[in-house]
Design an enzyme around this catalytic site. Sequence first.
Site, mmCIF file in Angstrom:
data_model
loop_
_atom_site.group_PDB
_atom_site.id
_atom_site.type_symbol
_atom_site.label_atom_id
_atom_site.label_comp_id
_atom_site.label_asym_id
_atom_site.label_seq_id
_atom_site.Cartn_x
_atom_site.Cartn_y
_atom_site.Cartn_z
ATOM 1 N N HIS A 174 -1.286 3.719 -1.554
ATOM 2 C CA HIS A 174 -2.734 5.024 -1.296
ATOM 3 C C HIS A 174 -2.403 6.010 -2.134
ATOM 4 C CE1 HIS A 174 -4.280 2.413 1.764
ATOM 5 N NE2 HIS A 174 -2.863 3.002 2.857
ATOM 6 N N GLU A 214 1.180 -0.912 0.235
ATOM 7 C CA GLU A 214 -0.183 -0.228 -0.405
ATOM 8 C C GLU A 214 0.968 1.634 0.497
ATOM 9 O OE1 GLU A 214 -1.278 -3.380 -0.063
ATOM 10 O OE2 GLU A 214 -3.785 -1.807 0.010
ATOM 11 N N GLN A 230 -18.045 5.311 3.994
ATOM 12 C CA GLN A 230 -18.495 6.692 4.305
ATOM 13 C C GLN A 230 -18.616 7.057 6.245
ATOM 14 O OE1 GLN A 230 -22.482 6.663 1.884
ATOM 15 N NE2 GLN A 230 -22.315 8.403 3.962
HETATM 16 P P1 FAD Z 1 -36.241 8.808 3.522
HETATM 17 O O1 FAD Z 1 -35.211 7.334 3.051
HETATM 18 O O2 FAD Z 1 -36.162 9.852 2.928
HETATM 19 O O3 FAD Z 1 -37.276 7.679 3.892
HETATM 20 C C1 FAD Z 1 -38.416 8.325 4.448
HETATM 21 C C2 FAD Z 1 -39.537 7.700 4.301
HETATM 22 O O4 FAD Z 1 -40.589 7.556 4.773
HETATM 23 C C3 FAD Z 1 -39.902 7.303 2.357
HETATM 24 O O5 FAD Z 1 -40.039 5.884 2.719
HETATM 25 C C4 FAD Z 1 -41.392 7.555 2.414
HETATM 26 O O6 FAD Z 1 -42.037 6.913 1.783
HETATM 27 C C5 FAD Z 1 -41.792 7.617 3.798
HETATM 28 N N1 FAD Z 1 -43.340 8.184 3.832
HETATM 29 C C6 FAD Z 1 -42.919 10.131 4.300
HETATM 30 N N2 FAD Z 1 -43.908 9.933 4.753
HETATM 31 C C7 FAD Z 1 -44.402 9.329 5.074
HETATM 32 C C8 FAD Z 1 -45.857 9.072 5.668
HETATM 33 N N3 FAD Z 1 -47.004 10.383 5.776
HETATM 34 N N4 FAD Z 1 -46.518 7.578 5.504
HETATM 35 C C9 FAD Z 1 -45.962 6.395 5.230
HETATM 36 N N5 FAD Z 1 -44.944 7.077 4.905
HETATM 37 C C10 FAD Z 1 -44.068 8.250 4.356
HETATM 38 N N6 FAD Z 1 -26.640 8.696 1.374
HETATM 39 C C11 FAD Z 1 -25.210 8.023 1.787
HETATM 40 O O7 FAD Z 1 -25.393 8.069 2.872
HETATM 41 N N7 FAD Z 1 -24.438 7.422 0.683
HETATM 42 C C12 FAD Z 1 -24.769 8.018 -0.194
HETATM 43 O O8 FAD Z 1 -24.322 7.074 -1.418
HETATM 44 C C13 FAD Z 1 -26.228 7.798 -0.938
HETATM 45 N N8 FAD Z 1 -26.647 7.421 -2.608
HETATM 46 C C14 FAD Z 1 -28.186 8.574 -2.363
HETATM 47 C C15 FAD Z 1 -28.478 8.791 -3.658
HETATM 48 C C16 FAD Z 1 -29.697 9.205 -4.410
HETATM 49 C C17 FAD Z 1 -29.628 8.364 -5.767
HETATM 50 C C18 FAD Z 1 -30.409 9.862 -3.223
HETATM 51 C C19 FAD Z 1 -31.106 10.106 -3.863
HETATM 52 C C20 FAD Z 1 -30.284 9.200 -1.484
HETATM 53 C C21 FAD Z 1 -28.419 8.664 -1.188
HETATM 54 N N9 FAD Z 1 -28.107 8.486 -0.354
HETATM 55 C C22 FAD Z 1 -27.634 8.455 0.448
HETATM 56 C C23 FAD Z 1 -29.066 9.089 0.741
HETATM 57 C C24 FAD Z 1 -29.877 9.105 1.985
HETATM 58 O O9 FAD Z 1 -30.345 7.793 0.865
HETATM 59 C C25 FAD Z 1 -30.758 9.202 2.585
HETATM 60 O O10 FAD Z 1 -29.704 10.396 3.326
HETATM 61 C C26 FAD Z 1 -31.602 8.789 3.490
HETATM 62 O O11 FAD Z 1 -32.098 7.469 2.674
HETATM 63 C C27 FAD Z 1 -32.204 9.249 4.771
HETATM 64 O O12 FAD Z 1 -33.280 8.709 5.473
HETATM 65 P P2 FAD Z 1 -34.548 8.271 6.164
HETATM 66 O O13 FAD Z 1 -34.846 7.654 6.129
HETATM 67 O O14 FAD Z 1 -34.441 9.874 7.121
HETATM 68 O O15 FAD Z 1 -35.515 9.038 4.744
HETATM 69 P P1 NAP Z 2 -26.237 17.981 -0.649
HETATM 70 O O1 NAP Z 2 -25.322 17.402 -1.202
HETATM 71 O O2 NAP Z 2 -26.716 19.100 0.111
HETATM 72 O O3 NAP Z 2 -26.389 18.996 -2.583
HETATM 73 C C1 NAP Z 2 -27.497 20.033 -3.014
HETATM 74 C C2 NAP Z 2 -26.144 20.595 -3.697
HETATM 75 O O4 NAP Z 2 -27.913 21.847 -3.908
HETATM 76 C C3 NAP Z 2 -25.610 22.008 -3.410
HETATM 77 O O5 NAP Z 2 -24.389 20.903 -4.794
HETATM 78 C C4 NAP Z 2 -25.486 22.933 -3.447
HETATM 79 O O6 NAP Z 2 -24.854 23.340 -4.614
HETATM 80 C C5 NAP Z 2 -26.909 22.856 -4.816
HETATM 81 N N1 NAP Z 2 -27.856 23.951 -3.890
HETATM 82 C C6 NAP Z 2 -28.211 24.652 -2.624
HETATM 83 N N2 NAP Z 2 -29.668 24.909 -2.500
HETATM 84 C C7 NAP Z 2 -29.731 25.220 -3.562
HETATM 85 C C8 NAP Z 2 -30.914 26.232 -4.575
HETATM 86 N N3 NAP Z 2 -31.281 26.869 -3.128
HETATM 87 N N4 NAP Z 2 -30.684 26.840 -5.674
HETATM 88 C C9 NAP Z 2 -29.850 26.065 -6.685
HETATM 89 N N5 NAP Z 2 -28.061 25.124 -5.868
HETATM 90 C C10 NAP Z 2 -28.695 24.450 -4.769
HETATM 91 O O7 NAP Z 2 -28.024 17.442 -1.495
HETATM 92 P P2 NAP Z 2 -28.392 16.288 -1.925
HETATM 93 O O8 NAP Z 2 -27.009 16.103 -3.410
HETATM 94 O O9 NAP Z 2 -29.602 16.752 -2.507
HETATM 95 O O10 NAP Z 2 -27.615 14.792 -1.316
HETATM 96 C C11 NAP Z 2 -28.784 14.610 0.139
HETATM 97 C C12 NAP Z 2 -27.849 13.844 0.718
HETATM 98 O O11 NAP Z 2 -27.297 12.351 0.348
HETATM 99 C C13 NAP Z 2 -26.606 14.500 0.874
HETATM 100 O O12 NAP Z 2 -26.338 15.434 1.749
HETATM 101 C C14 NAP Z 2 -25.717 13.559 0.453
HETATM 102 O O13 NAP Z 2 -25.007 13.505 1.659
HETATM 103 C C15 NAP Z 2 -26.267 12.188 0.305
HETATM 104 N N6 NAP Z 2 -25.533 11.426 -1.325
HETATM 105 C C16 NAP Z 2 -24.683 10.701 -0.180
HETATM 106 C C17 NAP Z 2 -23.919 10.609 -1.319
HETATM 107 C C18 NAP Z 2 -22.530 9.588 -1.946
HETATM 108 O O14 NAP Z 2 -22.630 9.050 -2.427
HETATM 109 N N7 NAP Z 2 -22.116 10.052 -0.296
HETATM 110 C C19 NAP Z 2 -24.534 10.047 -2.642
HETATM 111 C C20 NAP Z 2 -26.259 10.809 -2.788
HETATM 112 C C21 NAP Z 2 -26.394 11.471 -1.843
HETATM 113 P P3 NAP Z 2 -24.388 25.242 -4.660
HETATM 114 O O15 NAP Z 2 -25.481 25.862 -2.771
HETATM 115 O O16 NAP Z 2 -23.058 25.685 -4.553
HETATM 116 O O17 NAP Z 2 -25.014 25.270 -5.775
HETATM 117 FE FE1 SF4 Z 3 -17.652 0.613 6.477
HETATM 118 FE FE2 SF4 Z 3 -19.816 -0.178 6.452
HETATM 119 FE FE3 SF4 Z 3 -19.820 1.112 4.051
HETATM 120 FE FE4 SF4 Z 3 -18.672 -1.106 4.412
HETATM 121 S S1 SF4 Z 3 -20.687 -0.417 5.059
HETATM 122 S S2 SF4 Z 3 -17.846 0.913 3.919
HETATM 123 S S3 SF4 Z 3 -17.731 -1.401 6.537
HETATM 124 S S4 SF4 Z 3 -19.172 1.967 5.918
#
Ligand code: FAD
Ligand code: NAP
Ligand code: SF4
Length: 673
Positions: free
Chosen positions: A255, A167, A342
Amino acid sequence: MSTAYPHLLQPLDLGFTTIKNRVLMGSMHTGLEEEKGGFAKLAEYYEARAKGGVGLIVTGGISPNFRGRVAPFGSELSRPWQVAKHRLITDAVHRHDSKICMQILHTGRYAYHPFSVAPSKIKAPISPFTPKAMSERQIRTTIAHFARAARLAQKAGYDGVEVMGSEGYLINQFICPRTNQRSDQWGGSFENRTRLAREIIKAVRAEVGPNFIIIYRLSMLDLVPDGNTFEEVIALGKTVTELGVNIINSGIGWHEARVPTIVTSVPRAAFSWITAKVRQHLSVPVVAVNRINTPEIAEQILAKGEADMVSMARPLLADPEFVNKAAANQAHRINTCIACNQGCLDHVFENKRATCLVNPFACYETELKLTAVAQPKQIAVVGAGPAGLAFACYAAERGHKVSLFDSAGEIGGQFNYAKQIPGKEEFHETIRYFNQRVTELGITLHLNQRQTAQSLLAGKFDDIVLATGIVPRQLQLPGSDSSKVLSYLDVLRDRKPVGARVAIIGAGGIGFDVAELITTEQSPSLSVTEWSRIWGVDSQYSERGGLTKPGKEHNPREVYLLQRKTSKVGDGLGKTSGWVHRATLKQKNVQMIAGVTYKEITDQGLVIEVNGQTSVLEVDHIIVCAGQLPLRELQQELIAAGQSVHLIGGADVAAELDAKRAMRQAAELAVVI
Ligand code: FAD
Ligand code: NAP
Ligand code: SF4
């Protein structure tokens, strides 16, 4: 009971000792090594993995001396008084018939402090410190320090040591011309460059005697220019074996390599081919590593004869019971590591204690405990996303009676969007795991049922947990009601068609993921061959380091990824994975533009201003990924009715929310409710 994993569960006889199965828990720093009282916590952390059936554990790297430490206060084993705290770990592991080796790691020029040393005075691209070139005397002392650390490890009750030779750490720095430009007996020829590795193994073996495991982590594929040739790798492997090494572990990539080796988009078992290629030439057991996260994959590697053991580190963070579950033919019950980095590696690189996104209890075994409740409560959990699912399962584990509601037809919340992103297919596994847990814990699941305050109050629950997640932030721009404007949900959930020219507003995690999706034709996952071609990994090993010219992946669209901030686009992504996302999109010619002011949306496209210059991005669609706002519409009415309500995940705070925070918050509430 016949096992589905006969090779994985077969003991490994090393002559003087036997390892009960073929699972090696790979070395991983947790941050507990440096915490006050951390070794007691580490003991419980390792004990849980030993109890879970792991054959052989390798600890996180421990430096043999001050200069080799990872960071100024990094862990070191060089004094007899340090032995006692290691005893806590070895005693704990030995209670469960597992073995444990301590990794001796000298970081060389990767040390994150100004006292770093290396074969030559050449700064690493990933460290701000320039190392001092080691004097001959320093080299000799360092060899003695490796032997001393091994002796102390033996005293502490370890079954062996792993000498970290890969590494890009010190030993690897000596071995490769890239970092070794010495002209004395420690540099120049291959014989000279490998002298340090040989002398260390000789000294360690002489110190510990024959009945003590020595693992050597051999850099099989440096993945940097001026790394080793395949012939050199084999020659070194043979030499250290002759000098008394019992097991060769695989090292893949320095790395500083610009090829990802463990992030989630790396295909499973992407590097077992090199272990197989090296193994043919060696006479001791060889271990395969990297992106092995299921018993099926591990079994396949062993059954094909590619390796004698498999190393898994993160998968055992995610599920300490991995091996026991496999042994009981219950692989479907394993909480699979999704390789997000993460909770683990990103934390380590940010000097925070490691944990796991899918298992917030990892490294918090002594602090977050799910004790059985005396008085079970009736709890409603609204929302079956990561926060709601995690909470429901942890609360049910404690004995509470849990009803889980979601308006969607399947559990998973936003993970159902994440799993569609090319390279993020592992997110399916978390949903599979929670489906299993919900069933086996007897949680009452109500899908396709949007809850209202009335419906919830009618249920007469003791506590209601709102895990309702978020709503996407909408654009407030002239022309935002244009049919050109789509939200990420339109694309990911509703599969609306997307044109050939696209602007993405918002370059956070979701903006990057959407860009990846719409620029990828070949989905799901790439094959190992195709992935290796794109990243320039040469399975023919015709050049030093195993690198070749990276290939191109066809991108069907012209895409702009935009943000208002003037910082580098993608700066806020994960420390150990963000660069991979950026490199992937760059390779596909996605235009990443920072410092954008959005003006309006017209029939022509998106009007923007950058550095005072106004221009029109002529696009068919504008996909809005501009962050999220909490969805907690039910809260006020429930509180007004005197109901006990808790908010977790996005429903609580949407800003900077990720699944790691959502699930951790779920765990913290579950242990006290
Ligand atoms: P949510 O996942 O939004 O779940 C909320 C749930 O509540 C939903 O299923 C909804 O249907 C339900 N709900 C809402 N209102 C009601 C109601 N009144 N009655 C019944 N059900 C209801 N995070 C990471 O950490 N790593 C990643 O790589 C990552 N990649 C992502 C990629 C994408 C494309 C997206 C969209 C998100 C990603 N995220 C990632 C973000 C992550 O998925 C969210 O932070 C996480 O899902 C939040 O969890 P939560 O349970 O708070 O909400
Ligand atoms: P985010 O990471 O907070 O990004 C939001 C983006 O929108 C930023 O680029 C911001 O940049 C822009 N933005 C914010 N307010 C805005 C406005 N009013 N008008 C225009 N642009 C605006 O949130 P997200 O992409 O929605 O993801 C949600 C969460 O899911 C994140 O917190 C992230 O950690 C998680 N997630 C993680 C991964 C992962 O690979 N780890 C992947 C997907 C999602 P500017 O303000 O500079 O424009
Ligand atoms: Fe690390 Fe857990 Fe994500 Fe696996 S799932 S890469 S152990 S944080």
